[in-house]
Enzyme design. Sequence first.
Site, mmCIF file in Angstrom:
data_model
loop_
_atom_site.group_PDB
_atom_site.id
_atom_site.type_symbol
_atom_site.label_atom_id
_atom_site.label_comp_id
_atom_site.label_asym_id
_atom_site.label_seq_id
_atom_site.Cartn_x
_atom_site.Cartn_y
_atom_site.Cartn_z
ATOM 1 N N HIS A 1 0.858 -1.195 0.000
ATOM 2 C CA HIS A 1 0.000 0.000 0.000
ATOM 3 C C HIS A 1 0.894 1.245 0.000
ATOM 4 O O HIS A 1 1.802 1.369 0.824
ATOM 5 C CB HIS A 1 -0.948 0.012 1.200
ATOM 6 C CG HIS A 1 -2.055 0.995 1.012
ATOM 7 N ND1 HIS A 1 -3.288 0.654 0.491
ATOM 8 C CD2 HIS A 1 -2.102 2.327 1.218
ATOM 9 C CE1 HIS A 1 -4.036 1.730 0.399
ATOM 10 N NE2 HIS A 1 -3.346 2.768 0.833
ATOM 11 N N ALA A 2 0.634 2.154 -0.930
ATOM 12 C CA ALA A 2 1.518 3.306 -1.132
ATOM 13 C C ALA A 2 1.610 4.183 0.113
ATOM 14 O O ALA A 2 0.654 4.300 0.881
ATOM 15 C CB ALA A 2 1.003 4.139 -2.303
ATOM 16 N N HIS B 1 -0.530 11.769 -6.201
ATOM 17 C CA HIS B 1 -1.046 11.841 -4.832
ATOM 18 C C HIS B 1 0.116 11.744 -3.825
ATOM 19 O O HIS B 1 0.250 12.574 -2.919
ATOM 20 C CB HIS B 1 -2.052 10.714 -4.596
ATOM 21 C CG HIS B 1 -2.504 10.606 -3.175
ATOM 22 N ND1 HIS B 1 -3.600 11.276 -2.695
ATOM 23 C CD2 HIS B 1 -1.989 9.933 -2.108
ATOM 24 C CE1 HIS B 1 -3.747 11.014 -1.404
ATOM 25 N NE2 HIS B 1 -2.779 10.200 -1.023
ATOM 26 N N GLU B 2 0.975 10.757 -4.012
ATOM 27 C CA GLU B 2 2.106 10.572 -3.085
ATOM 28 C C GLU B 2 3.095 11.729 -3.183
ATOM 29 O O GLU B 2 3.651 12.172 -2.177
ATOM 30 C CB GLU B 2 2.812 9.233 -3.368
ATOM 31 C CG GLU B 2 1.929 7.990 -3.178
ATOM 32 C CD GLU B 2 1.281 7.898 -1.804
ATOM 33 O OE1 GLU B 2 1.865 8.411 -0.827
ATOM 34 O OE2 GLU B 2 0.175 7.345 -1.708
ATOM 35 N N HIS C 1 2.227 14.551 -0.960
ATOM 36 C CA HIS C 1 2.714 14.431 0.421
ATOM 37 C C HIS C 1 4.165 14.919 0.514
ATOM 38 O O HIS C 1 4.540 15.645 1.423
ATOM 39 C CB HIS C 1 2.661 12.967 0.876
ATOM 40 C CG HIS C 1 1.275 12.438 1.144
ATOM 41 N ND1 HIS C 1 0.383 13.067 1.981
ATOM 42 C CD2 HIS C 1 0.636 11.312 0.708
ATOM 43 C CE1 HIS C 1 -0.744 12.347 2.047
ATOM 44 N NE2 HIS C 1 -0.614 11.292 1.271
ATOM 45 N N GLU D 1 -3.742 14.943 2.356
ATOM 46 C CA GLU D 1 -4.226 14.031 1.319
ATOM 47 C C GLU D 1 -4.664 14.753 0.052
ATOM 48 O O GLU D 1 -4.773 14.140 -1.011
ATOM 49 C CB GLU D 1 -5.397 13.196 1.863
ATOM 50 C CG GLU D 1 -5.041 12.296 3.045
ATOM 51 C CD GLU D 1 -3.916 11.322 2.748
ATOM 52 O OE1 GLU D 1 -3.661 11.026 1.566
ATOM 53 O OE2 GLU D 1 -3.263 10.875 3.716
ATOM 54 N N HIS E 1 -6.545 0.438 5.607
ATOM 55 C CA HIS E 1 -6.525 1.434 6.682
ATOM 56 C C HIS E 1 -7.133 0.945 7.993
ATOM 57 O O HIS E 1 -6.854 1.505 9.041
ATOM 58 C CB HIS E 1 -7.214 2.719 6.215
ATOM 59 C CG HIS E 1 -6.570 3.326 5.001
ATOM 60 N ND1 HIS E 1 -6.627 2.727 3.764
ATOM 61 C CD2 HIS E 1 -5.840 4.452 4.838
ATOM 62 C CE1 HIS E 1 -5.972 3.466 2.886
ATOM 63 N NE2 HIS E 1 -5.484 4.522 3.502
ATOM 64 N N TYR F 1 -9.743 11.348 3.922
ATOM 65 C CA TYR F 1 -9.944 11.271 2.474
ATOM 66 C C TYR F 1 -11.291 11.880 2.075
ATOM 67 O O TYR F 1 -11.425 12.414 0.984
ATOM 68 C CB TYR F 1 -9.837 9.825 1.973
ATOM 69 C CG TYR F 1 -8.496 9.180 2.273
ATOM 70 C CD1 TYR F 1 -7.356 9.514 1.543
ATOM 71 C CD2 TYR F 1 -8.356 8.258 3.299
ATOM 72 C CE1 TYR F 1 -6.123 8.927 1.817
ATOM 73 C CE2 TYR F 1 -7.143 7.663 3.577
ATOM 74 C CZ TYR F 1 -6.021 7.996 2.839
ATOM 75 O OH TYR F 1 -4.810 7.417 3.122
#
Length: 624
Positions: free
Chosen positions: A298-299, A328-329, A332, A356, A459, A469
């Site tokens: 999971h990323a 998305h990553e 962060h 997020e 999660h 999210y």
Amino acid sequence: MCYKSNIAEWQFASDITDENERLKLEQSLVAARFEKEAWKNITSFNWQPFTDPDLKRKFKLLSVLGPSALPEDKLTQYRKSIDAMEKIYSTAKICSFANPGDCGMNLDPEITEKMSKSRNFDELKHVWQQWHEQSGGKMRHHYEKFVQLSNEAAQMNNFSDTGAYWLRNYESDTFKEDIEGLWQTIKPFYLQLHAYVRAKLRAHYGEDKVPKDQPIPAHLLGNMWAQSWGNIDDLVTPYPGKSSIDVTPEMLKQGYTPKKMFEMSEEFFTSMGLLPTPPEFWSGSIIEKLVGKEMVCHASAWDFCNGKDFRIKQCTKVNMEDFIVVHHEMGHIQYFLQYKNLPLVYREGANSGFHEAVGDSLALSVQTTKHLKEIGLLDKSTPTDHEATINYLLATALDKIAFFPFAYIMDKWRWDVFDGSVTSADYNCHWWKLREEYQGIRSPVTRSEVDFDPGAKYHIAANVEYIRYFVSFVIQFQFYKSLCVTAGQYDPHNPSQPLHECDFYRNKEAGAKLGAMLAMGSSRPWPEAMRAVTGQDRMDANAFREYFKPLEVWLIAKNKELGEPVGWNSGGLNCQKNPPPTSTTQHPPPVTQPVGPKSGGPTVFLPHGAWILVAFYSLLNLVV
Ligand code: KAW
Ligand code: ZN
């Protein structure tokens, strides 16, 4: 201390072994001792009357200790229960449907790919059921233990339970009501999308498999958790043969690699004048699944707190979906870079939803037809007429709108568990009650309290709060809209410049605005951070409604034209307390199978003949 803990966690997450688990636990106990000392120091001050708002904020943030408040033996138990669940989740394997002897299917990539691409009802059902059995099904007792200890920790921090402890991050007395209000605004639109998708699935699978006014079977939506439906775009696209924004085939044709996907994402950020990643990012990150190792696929994005070391761990596949996840990553990472010079206590998002939302706001720009043409992933002659627009907005809605009720129930379920209104005797059926009520989906096989389906989602297993999210999917449209206005790419009064066509690539003003907000970290309450970009100081679904307006109009008309019922009838929950005797076709109950609730009380082992009785009572239960 922060660096050391991150290194130990990274080591475990990228190479799951007993030794790495032990080292991680050992380090977490050392860190807990340190945090406790710091906390004692902080709370020895009477900081409440402090008049310097910044100093007071630092004290306020530092005065909550978290799980480290637990005594060492309980903290050990707490950590072990989460590590065990994460390990079960990340190493679970199932057998293939077509090839039952092949039992080496992992979630990432094989199972995910099947859920996304297979259109065979029975194969999807098999994969769905097996995954739930091998992941969540194996962790119920860990989760029970975890809930008890996590609540104990929350109470030691003066919160009523873990749910209340989580909500502190949002610094609002009306947070839950605000979320409910947002959901009520989005719900009518979700119902229209749901009705339309169900009609298309019925056309494909038949009325017997997808009944007209019933919840949709949970395994047909292109995703294990039915959380985003973009992978069934081919089945539901309004105007087949018109353009599709799935540029996966083009990416493969052009020989894209995970490295190239990350480089392109980085280039998008820097084109806006945002910060580049340091060399440590490229040498330290893991962007492809490691062979010969068990790892958490999971990323995730990591800040090692030393101002230099930032990494991503992602088992990247070359496709459009992962291209978005890469952005998305990288969002962060951009946040980490922007706030790296703030005091440690402020090196966080304005709230978790902000963290997020960064990459997703940019990804909305990246995925526009305009941008995909610019980077050579879409043919320049691809039309942008009304039909193409509806295709585009529907594809986006499958990911963005379908997600809301899922994001909501992930934490609604945990709030109910943590505050004790749902006990372990009802864990799974309560989950399905929420799944049906909010998402309008139903399990393809009868469930019971032997199953633990929430644990089949990362999660829950890894204990990552999820309402972030939901917040993100609302505010990313607010950010996107404001950045578009700043870039001169959107004018609400000009129909020839609609919101969904805005691309702020290379726009330095938009970048400066976003960067300024990110650089605030958590030093100010989030409404202030939001004001820095949007001029607004609250979450608001209007930008979202504006973005999808043409689709909403189209969907309402289409469902009317098709005579499609909107919403669903509950024909009774497909979940019962006791296991049905035939629920698992693959693994018939062995002679000594534990029955009854797994928590509390002793485990009961039954002789073979007693199963007939169990079967009888289960059947009775079903009839009643
Ligand atoms: C989603 C998000 C963006 C685009 C498409 C999407 N589809 C679904 C989602 C929501 C969610 C999901 O997969 O269900 N997305 C993720 O989990 C992405 C992973 C993450 O970047 O959010 C990651 C999750 C995580 C948290 C804590 C430990 C391990 C993994 N979050 C972070 O890495 C992170 C980094 C810095 C601050 C906060 C979170
Ligand atoms: Zn994330």
